[in-house]
Structures are given as structure tokens and as C-alpha cells.
Design a protein around this motif. Structure first.
Motif, PDB file in Angstrom:
ATOM      1  N   ALA A  71       0.830  -1.211   0.000  1.00  0.00           N
ATOM      2  CA  ALA A  71       0.000   0.000   0.000  1.00  0.00           C
ATOM      3  C   ALA A  71       0.863   1.260   0.000  1.00  0.00           C
ATOM      4  N   ARG A  72       1.973   1.242   0.726  1.00  0.00           N
ATOM      5  CA  ARG A  72       2.828   2.424   0.824  1.00  0.00           C
ATOM      6  C   ARG A  72       3.768   2.586  -0.355  1.00  0.00           C
ATOM      7  N   GLU A  73       4.463   1.505  -0.705  1.00  0.00           N
ATOM      8  CA  GLU A  73       5.561   1.599  -1.663  1.00  0.00           C
ATOM      9  C   GLU A  73       5.304   0.881  -2.979  1.00  0.00           C
ATOM     10  N   HIS A  74       4.174   0.202  -3.101  1.00  0.00           N
ATOM     11  CA  HIS A  74       3.862  -0.610  -4.280  1.00  0.00           C
ATOM     12  C   HIS A  74       4.949  -1.647  -4.523  1.00  0.00           C
ATOM     13  N   ARG A  75       5.421  -2.273  -3.449  1.00  0.00           N
ATOM     14  CA  ARG A  75       6.450  -3.314  -3.517  1.00  0.00           C
ATOM     15  C   ARG A  75       6.086  -4.440  -2.558  1.00  0.00           C
ATOM     16  N   ILE A  76       6.337  -5.650  -3.024  1.00  0.00           N
ATOM     17  CA  ILE A  76       6.142  -6.827  -2.195  1.00  0.00           C
ATOM     18  C   ILE A  76       7.493  -7.512  -2.081  1.00  0.00           C
ATOM     19  N   SER A  77       7.960  -7.644  -0.867  1.00  0.00           N
ATOM     20  CA  SER A  77       9.283  -8.195  -0.612  1.00  0.00           C
ATOM     21  C   SER A  77       9.318  -9.700  -0.864  1.00  0.00           C
ATOM     22  N   ASN A  78      10.310 -10.130  -1.659  1.00  0.00           N
ATOM     23  CA  ASN A  78      10.490 -11.563  -1.888  1.00  0.00           C
ATOM     24  C   ASN A  78      10.862 -12.279  -0.597  1.00  0.00           C
ATOM     25  N   ALA A  79      11.604 -11.603   0.263  1.00  0.00           N
ATOM     26  CA  ALA A  79      12.000 -12.212   1.536  1.00  0.00           C
ATOM     27  C   ALA A  79      10.772 -12.504   2.401  1.00  0.00           C
ATOM     28  N   SER A  80       9.813 -11.594   2.405  1.00  0.00           N
ATOM     29  CA  SER A  80       8.582 -11.823   3.179  1.00  0.00           C
ATOM     30  C   SER A  80       7.800 -13.008   2.619  1.00  0.00           C
TER      31      SER A  80
END
Length: 171
Positions: free
Chosen positions: A21-30
Motif C-alpha cells: 500500500a505504501r511503496e507498491h512493492r512486495i518483498s520476496n523475503a517476506s
């Protein structure tokens, strides 16, 4: 997602939703952490190989659905990976219900994003006011022909997490 580590999985889904929602990024680590924690939960089931195989089939099913939506331009690559991870976590038994609740939450969140987008654009409001309410012809302006095309981007991570939460609540 009913195992011993479900709180950690929910926490990671919340981190992904906020990050998207904030950065338009989804962490692969998560995403990787969610898969690993879910894998550990699967190993503690009475029939781990059967559960693991159904989780992999669910992963592939949602991943391929997300990949087809990506090729249509509807999803970003991180969203595709997130859908695959969701398939792995929820498993085959509740995959259909989870997909339905993700779609329902997508519609609901989309309505709010669209309303917010329209409310912040006075030119759209004026256009709607003149065209829709008075049904009068509006001069052709460069409202829709401008080089500055303003698109509405709706992060899909929060939608997915809301859909998973709704499916867990209502199932």
C-alpha cells in the motif's frame, strides 16, 4: 494456516499489505518466509506428503491465474508471486472460497479507491456534474486527451490480505 505458526504468517501478510500500500512493492523475503513457515506447519500435519502436494498444486493454480492476469496487464509481478504464496498457504481445500473472497474484497476496495480518485480530481467532478446530472453536452476539453494521463493504481497486496481474512472469518 491453522498451524502453530499462523500468527507469524498473519503478521507477515500484514507487513506485505502495508508495504504494498505504501511503496507498491512486495518483498520476496517476506514471501519466502511465509512459504517456509507454512512448509514447517505442513510437516507437522498427520499426512505431510499429501498436504504438501495439495499445497503445491494450489500454489501452481493461483500462480498461473496471477500470471495470466499479469500478461493481461492487470497485476504486477509481486502480486503474481503473492497469489502463488497464498495458494501454498491456504491449500486446495479452501482455495475456491479464498479466491471468491479475494475477488469480493477487490471489488469493495476498488470502489473505495475509485471514489477517492474521483473525489480528489475536481476536473472529473465538474465533468460528472455537467454531463451526468444535467445531461447537457460538455465542450470537448483535454480532460481525457491530455499528455498527463493520471491513472489510478490500486495495490493488490492489501486486497489479497483482506480477502484471506474474510475467507478465514466466514469459512
Amino acid at each position: 494456516m491453522d498451524g502453530n505458526n499462523s500468527l507469524l504468517i498473519w503478521f507477515m501478510f500484514a507487513v506485505i499489505a502495508v508495504s504494498d500500500a505504501r511503496e507498491h512493492r512486495i518483498s520476496n523475503a517476506s514471501l519466502f518466509l511465509i512459504v517456509m513457515v507454512s512448509f514447517i506447519d505442513i510437516l507437522s500435519t498427520p499426512e505431510p506428503l499429501t498436504s504438501l502436494s495439495w499445497s503445491v498444486i494450489s500454489f501452481l493454480t493461483l500462480f498461473l491465474i496471477g500470471l495470466s492476469a499479469y500478461f493481461l496487464g492487470a497485476l504486477a509481478p509481486g502480486d503474481v508471486k503473492l497469489l502463488g504464496v497464498v495458494g501454498f498457504v491456504v491449500g486446495w481445500g479452501s482455495l475456491y472460497e479464498t479466491i471468491c473472497w479475494i475477488l469480493i474484497s477487490g471489488v469493495l476496495v476498488g470502489i473505495f479507491y475509485l471514489a477517492s480518485f474521483i473525489a480528489t480530481r475536481t476536473d472529473y467532478l465538474q465533468y460528472l456534474y455537467q454531463k451526468v446530472l444535467f445531461k447537457s453536452p460538455v465542450e470537448k476539453t483535454d480532460l481525457f486527451d491530455s499528455n498527463e494521463v493520471s491513472k489510478m493504481y490500486m495495490p493488490f497486496g492489501p486486497v489479497v490480505v483482506i480477502g484471506i481474512a474474510m475467507s478465514r472469518y466466514f469459512i
